[in-house]
Motif scaffolding. Structure first.
Motif, PDB file in Angstrom:
ATOM      1  N   GLN A   9       0.813  -1.203   0.000  1.00  0.00           N
ATOM      2  CA  GLN A   9       0.000   0.000   0.000  1.00  0.00           C
ATOM      3  C   GLN A   9       0.854   1.263   0.000  1.00  0.00           C
ATOM      4  OE1 GLN A   9      -3.401  -0.126  -0.202  1.00  0.00           O
ATOM      5  NE2 GLN A   9      -3.013   2.020  -0.706  1.00  0.00           N
ATOM      6  N   LEU A  60      -8.688  -0.514   1.918  1.00  0.00           N
ATOM      7  CA  LEU A  60      -7.642   0.483   1.677  1.00  0.00           C
ATOM      8  C   LEU A  60      -7.531   1.431   2.871  1.00  0.00           C
ATOM      9  CD1 LEU A  60      -5.603   2.159   0.079  1.00  0.00           C
ATOM     10  CD2 LEU A  60      -7.486   3.119  -1.248  1.00  0.00           C
ATOM     11  N   ARG A 106      -5.826  -0.254   5.774  1.00  0.00           N
ATOM     12  CA  ARG A 106      -4.359  -0.322   5.627  1.00  0.00           C
ATOM     13  C   ARG A 106      -3.704   1.039   5.816  1.00  0.00           C
ATOM     14  NH1 ARG A 106      -5.717  -4.059   1.569  1.00  0.00           N
ATOM     15  NH2 ARG A 106      -5.529  -2.505  -0.094  1.00  0.00           N
ATOM     16  N   SER A 121      -9.999   6.798  -1.507  1.00  0.00           N
ATOM     17  CA  SER A 121     -10.568   5.539  -1.015  1.00  0.00           C
ATOM     18  C   SER A 121     -12.071   5.675  -0.780  1.00  0.00           C
ATOM     19  CB  SER A 121      -9.841   5.140   0.269  1.00  0.00           C
ATOM     20  OG  SER A 121     -10.639   4.313   1.055  1.00  0.00           O
TER      21      SER A 121
END
Lengths: 201, 201
Positions: A186, B152, B155, B198
């Motif tokens: 990421q 996402l 993370r 995101s």
């Protein structure tokens, strides 16, 4: 004619002590890593050990320096195998993070943590920490192939090293490798986009 | 009628011991933080100390838990003062990083590092570390006001906590606050952009 082998033996003894020191620190911790434990593990007499390293601090700082330099030398050799183009950033970040989760980091963590509460030891390891940080930064810049004179790029590389240090710390008590590889992927994506924007600016 | 004051006294004694433990760990390190040193600093008798905490491990784990919960309670209270809109992300990240450079982190680092080389202690502190990590993550999610169910986003929040841990470690041997504030600003910018992308995805 006997001089060479003797020097070789002395060099081998020294290396065995340095490697044994790093293993002891990572495995047994700061308190248990005494000169006699290291010497016994390395199969070197106490006398020979003290000939090479008069004090425990001499032994420990020499071990950290030797191992760090060996790692960086290895990183330089391996850099030829890094992919170019897409995937390079993740390959560089991933390798970098590997260093921060290896035995050397775990050994250094024992020493830095002891130094946090010991002003004499701190004075001794601060120059080491600064040198390691400087070289790790330069190596990351070279491998990423970016321009560190750009302030944004400089900060992004620093943040990457800070993240790697944090991931190293998260791996100290248990194996954090699965989660870590997701974070590395990421961040590498973010970093790639940000570095590209920075070089265009 | 005498029961209340006695309970209060006992509570105050307990708190003094817990706070003294954290201060000792951060300042003197793992090895020097013995029950008698903590008790003396807190001005509590050895007997009273052992009544509250039968072993050194009991004292140390109770101190970490108490201080962590107190910090999180403080974070919850302070969250009302966080700016909305622009600047919120940096305010949240900055506060988060403050926790990782404070006395509690420095104390916990001593314990985690000792636990890395001590399987019994590790078994004892692993559940604590997991709990702290979980709550710190949830608190960051709440304060950022993001949807952690998005992988996402999840993370990105994790990476932010990893970064904060790495910045905490970089502050152990010397004051790293100037460099750190630049990294926090830069990271918050990246994070803002990535979180927005995101939530739109």
């Amino acid at each position: 004619m006997t001089r060479e082998p003797k020097q070789d033996r002395s060099r081998v003894t020294r290396l065995r002590l340095l490697e044994s020191t790093i293993d002891c620190l990572a495995e047994l911790g700061w308190g248990a890593t005494t000169v006699s434990v290291v010497a016994e593990r390395a199969g070197v007499s106490r006398g020979a050990t003290q000939h090479h390293f008069p004090t425990r601090e001499d032994l420990i700082t020499a071990a950290l320096e030797y191992m760090f330099d060996a790692r960086m030398e290895e990183a330089r050799r391996e850099s030829a195998a890094l992919p170019t183009g897409a995937g390079r950033t993740e390959a560089v970040v991933s390798r970098l993070v590997d260093y921060y989760t290896g035995t050397l980091f775990k050994a250094a963590l024992q020493v830095w943590t002891a130094a946090a509460a010991d002003p004499e030891l701190r004075a001794r390891v601060l120059p080491l920490e600064e040198r390691f940080g400087r070289i790790a930064h330069r190596t990351a810049v070279e491998h990423l192939g970016v321009d560190d004179k750009d302030p944004l790029t400089h900060r992004l590389v620093q943040a990457t090293l800070d993240l790697a240090r944090g991931l190293g710390l998260a791996d100290v008590l248990n194996d954090d490798s699965r989660r870590r590889s997701e974070i590395v992927r990421q961040w590498s994506l973010q970093l790639d986009i940000a570095l590209a924007a920075s070089s265009r600016a």
